[in-house]
Design a protein around this motif. Structure first.
Motif, mmCIF file in Angstrom:
data_model
loop_
_atom_site.group_PDB
_atom_site.id
_atom_site.type_symbol
_atom_site.label_atom_id
_atom_site.label_comp_id
_atom_site.label_asym_id
_atom_site.label_seq_id
_atom_site.Cartn_x
_atom_site.Cartn_y
_atom_site.Cartn_z
ATOM 1 N N SER A 46 0.927 -1.238 0.040
ATOM 2 C CA SER A 46 0.031 0.050 -0.044
ATOM 3 C C SER A 46 1.070 1.302 0.079
ATOM 4 C CB SER A 46 -1.084 0.010 1.061
ATOM 5 O OG SER A 46 -0.210 0.169 2.574
ATOM 6 N N PHE A 47 0.132 2.297 -0.363
ATOM 7 C CA PHE A 47 0.946 3.838 -0.256
ATOM 8 C C PHE A 47 1.623 3.849 1.205
ATOM 9 C CE2 PHE A 47 -1.830 4.626 -3.980
ATOM 10 C CZ PHE A 47 -0.893 5.460 -4.685
ATOM 11 N N ALA A 48 0.700 3.773 2.169
ATOM 12 C CA ALA A 48 1.189 4.028 3.544
ATOM 13 C C ALA A 48 2.257 2.980 4.056
ATOM 14 C CB ALA A 48 -0.241 3.548 4.422
ATOM 15 N N GLU A 49 2.613 1.778 3.482
ATOM 16 C CA GLU A 49 3.460 1.079 3.720
ATOM 17 C C GLU A 49 4.717 1.379 3.296
ATOM 18 O OE1 GLU A 49 2.188 -3.453 4.979
ATOM 19 O OE2 GLU A 49 1.973 -3.208 2.822
ATOM 20 N N ILE A 50 4.771 1.942 1.900
ATOM 21 C CA ILE A 50 5.929 2.495 1.141
ATOM 22 C C ILE A 50 6.176 3.839 1.757
ATOM 23 C CG2 ILE A 50 6.753 3.110 -1.024
ATOM 24 C CD1 ILE A 50 4.688 1.392 -2.442
ATOM 25 N N GLN A 51 5.442 4.418 2.082
ATOM 26 C CA GLN A 51 5.866 5.728 2.845
ATOM 27 C C GLN A 51 6.256 5.636 4.192
ATOM 28 O OE1 GLN A 51 2.487 8.328 3.592
ATOM 29 N NE2 GLN A 51 3.429 9.944 2.646
ATOM 30 N N SER A 52 5.948 4.502 4.860
ATOM 31 C CA SER A 52 6.422 4.449 6.167
ATOM 32 C C SER A 52 7.844 3.814 6.193
ATOM 33 C CB SER A 52 5.812 3.363 6.906
ATOM 34 O OG SER A 52 6.336 2.888 8.201
ATOM 35 N N VAL A 53 8.038 3.018 5.078
ATOM 36 C CA VAL A 53 9.512 2.475 4.757
ATOM 37 C C VAL A 53 10.496 3.612 4.379
ATOM 38 C CG1 VAL A 53 10.972 0.749 3.508
ATOM 39 C CG2 VAL A 53 8.553 0.029 4.485
ATOM 40 N N VAL A 54 10.044 4.106 3.434
ATOM 41 C CA VAL A 54 10.890 5.578 2.881
ATOM 42 C C VAL A 54 11.239 6.430 4.202
ATOM 43 C CG1 VAL A 54 10.840 7.155 1.237
ATOM 44 C CG2 VAL A 54 10.242 4.967 0.516
ATOM 45 N N LYS A 55 10.293 6.921 4.694
ATOM 46 C CA LYS A 55 10.464 7.942 5.865
ATOM 47 C C LYS A 55 11.496 7.345 6.766
ATOM 48 C CE LYS A 55 6.552 10.878 5.364
ATOM 49 N NZ LYS A 55 5.311 11.301 6.273
ATOM 50 N N GLN A 56 11.129 6.134 7.383
ATOM 51 C CA GLN A 56 11.999 5.450 8.446
ATOM 52 C C GLN A 56 13.463 5.213 8.015
ATOM 53 O OE1 GLN A 56 11.127 5.755 11.378
ATOM 54 N NE2 GLN A 56 9.140 6.847 10.904
ATOM 55 N N ALA A 57 13.562 4.884 6.683
ATOM 56 C CA ALA A 57 14.720 4.362 6.079
ATOM 57 C C ALA A 57 15.705 5.429 6.311
ATOM 58 C CB ALA A 57 14.758 3.950 4.787
ATOM 59 N N LYS A 58 15.056 6.691 5.899
ATOM 60 C CA LYS A 58 15.851 8.155 5.836
ATOM 61 C C LYS A 58 16.212 8.429 7.290
ATOM 62 C CE LYS A 58 16.050 12.705 4.228
ATOM 63 N NZ LYS A 58 15.337 13.867 3.395
ATOM 64 N N LYS A 59 15.371 8.138 8.421
ATOM 65 C CA LYS A 59 15.527 8.835 9.660
ATOM 66 C C LYS A 59 16.700 7.875 9.971
ATOM 67 C CE LYS A 59 13.242 8.889 14.133
ATOM 68 N NZ LYS A 59 11.772 8.544 14.761
ATOM 69 N N PHE A 60 16.657 6.546 9.989
ATOM 70 C CA PHE A 60 17.731 5.587 10.304
ATOM 71 C C PHE A 60 18.979 5.488 9.415
ATOM 72 C CE2 PHE A 60 14.140 4.122 12.667
ATOM 73 C CZ PHE A 60 14.365 3.699 13.927
ATOM 74 N N THR A 156 2.718 8.905 -10.848
ATOM 75 C CA THR A 156 2.816 9.281 -9.597
ATOM 76 C C THR A 156 3.908 8.815 -8.988
ATOM 77 O OG1 THR A 156 0.142 9.337 -9.391
ATOM 78 C CG2 THR A 156 1.632 9.339 -7.249
ATOM 79 N N VAL A 157 4.773 9.632 -7.978
ATOM 80 C CA VAL A 157 6.110 9.105 -7.626
ATOM 81 C C VAL A 157 6.106 9.638 -5.977
ATOM 82 C CG1 VAL A 157 7.157 9.456 -9.854
ATOM 83 C CG2 VAL A 157 7.082 11.377 -8.201
ATOM 84 N N MET A 158 7.031 9.252 -5.524
ATOM 85 C CA MET A 158 7.237 9.556 -3.969
ATOM 86 C C MET A 158 8.698 10.130 -3.883
ATOM 87 S SD MET A 158 6.855 7.283 -0.499
ATOM 88 C CE MET A 158 5.263 7.018 -0.698
ATOM 89 N N THR A 159 9.028 11.045 -3.294
ATOM 90 C CA THR A 159 10.287 11.381 -3.059
ATOM 91 C C THR A 159 11.074 10.627 -1.845
ATOM 92 O OG1 THR A 159 9.709 13.330 -1.458
ATOM 93 C CG2 THR A 159 9.682 13.988 -3.696
ATOM 94 N N TRP A 160 12.131 10.672 -1.536
ATOM 95 C CA TRP A 160 12.915 10.073 -0.359
ATOM 96 C C TRP A 160 12.645 10.757 0.966
ATOM 97 C CZ3 TRP A 160 13.935 5.113 -1.434
ATOM 98 C CH2 TRP A 160 14.366 4.981 -2.688
ATOM 99 N N ASP A 161 11.931 11.904 0.832
ATOM 100 C CA ASP A 161 11.130 12.477 1.972
ATOM 101 C C ASP A 161 9.824 12.087 2.424
ATOM 102 O OD1 ASP A 161 13.495 14.067 2.869
ATOM 103 O OD2 ASP A 161 12.888 15.513 1.281
ATOM 104 N N GLY A 162 9.310 10.963 1.552
ATOM 105 C CA GLY A 162 7.952 10.365 1.742
ATOM 106 C C GLY A 162 6.681 11.121 1.023
ATOM 107 N N ASP A 163 7.133 12.395 0.221
ATOM 108 C CA ASP A 163 6.005 13.139 -0.282
ATOM 109 C C ASP A 163 5.620 12.761 -1.534
ATOM 110 O OD1 ASP A 163 6.562 15.249 1.776
ATOM 111 O OD2 ASP A 163 8.237 15.955 0.765
#
Length: 304
Positions: A46-60, A156-163
């Motif tokens: 899902s969008f939400a799962e991808i967004q969570s992985v991307v955002k947290q991967a950047k954080k970690f 439709t794309v997602m940046t590495w910030d999750g946008d």
């Protein structure tokens, strides 16, 4: 793997546990049956799962490698450090009049068949391309006189910030086997294809003809990454390789296909090292014989 445990604990609030694997052999997920182990193998749906992985991967500060269906890639024997984000479960397809929207993990063959079901023409050329929608956009994939840019409307794309952003076809800089996605700035989420109403019998007939052509000419009986080389200006890679008498040439378990010179097949438990060495043999021989520099179409991922 303890360094990843905190990351896993963080994303499991959004990502189902069954979609997260540690030390997953990538060879299980590539058409070549090559590739070492991924530290983390995540298959969001899902969008939400991808967004969570991307955002947290950047954080970690964990690197992320995007993997689609694994059809046009060679993952090196050392595997993938950090996260291999495989999008094959993110695969919904829908239609609104003559526009098809497909998530990036959907098989492009499946989108072509979906278009046939709804009597839409324009994607017949894709009925034999063994990749995902995301991979097809990344490469501006094409076959039999058609290419993705002929029918793509926007992505439709997602940046590495999750946008999440919507990009027009013009913004994607689509060319022969290239796109803006090769810069690594985005995760591809969806593609919108503008098609036309067509005659279902004609659409089906064209797809059947192309399928027969593909089956008769390509070595589908062996694992491979598809066509290895781009078409050099004024030449055909397969013809240059054939005229260099390279068909049947082997390095380890990898062989230049005897059926189609543009393919390298895994005939006996090849390693990625075998594959890459054979690619270099082919490039060197063609350069020596014809003065032509072959450029690879296949994408290389991972570590030696």
């Amino acid at each position: 793997m303890s360094e990843y445990q905190h990351f896993i604990n963080t994303i499991t609030a959004d990502v189902m546990k069954e979609n997260i694997k540690l030390l997953e052999p990538i060879r299980n997920h590539t058409f070549t049956k090559l590739g070492g182990v991924a530290d983390l193998f995540i298959t969001p749906s899902s969008f939400a799962e991808i967004q969570s992985v991307v955002k947290q991967a950047k954080k970690f500060d964990i690197p992320v490698t995007i993997l689609g269906s694994g059809s046009n890639v060679i993952v090196r024997d050392g595997g993938i450090r950090g996260i291999a984000l495989c999008l094959t479960k993110f695969n919904q397809i829908c239609v609104n009049e003559d526009v098809i929207t497909a998530q990036s993990g959907a098989a492009i063959i499946g989108v072509s068949n979906f278009a046939l079901e709804y009597e839409l023409t324009g994607l017949e050329f894709a009925c034999g391309i063994p990749g995902s929608v995301g991979g097809a956009l990344y490469m501006n994939a094409g076959a039999y006189g058609g290419q993705i840019s002929d029918v793509l409307e926007k992505a439709t794309v997602m940046t590495w910030d999750g946008d999440i952003l919507s990009l027009s076809k013009e913004a994607l800089q689509l060319g022969y086997r290239k796109s803006i996605f090769m810069n690594g700035d985005y995760v591809i989420l969806e593609a919108e294809f503008q098609l036309k109403q067509g005659d279902p019998k004609s659409i089906k007939q064209k797809m059947e003809e192309l399928t027969i052509a593909r089956q008769s000419k390509q070595p589908l009986e062996y694992p491979s990454c598809g066509s290895v080389f781009k078409r050099p200006p004024g030449h055909y890679a397969g013809k240059l390789i054939q005229d260099s008498e390279l068909q049947g040439t082997r390095v380890g378990g990898a062989e230049v296909s005897k059926k189609h010179a543009g393919f390298i097949v895994n005939i006996d438990q090849a390693t990625s090292k075998d594959y890459i060495e054979l690619i270099n043999v082919v490039k060197g021989t063609v350069k020596k014989n014809f003065g032509v520099d072959l450029e690879t179409e296949v994408i290389f991922l991972g570590e030696e």
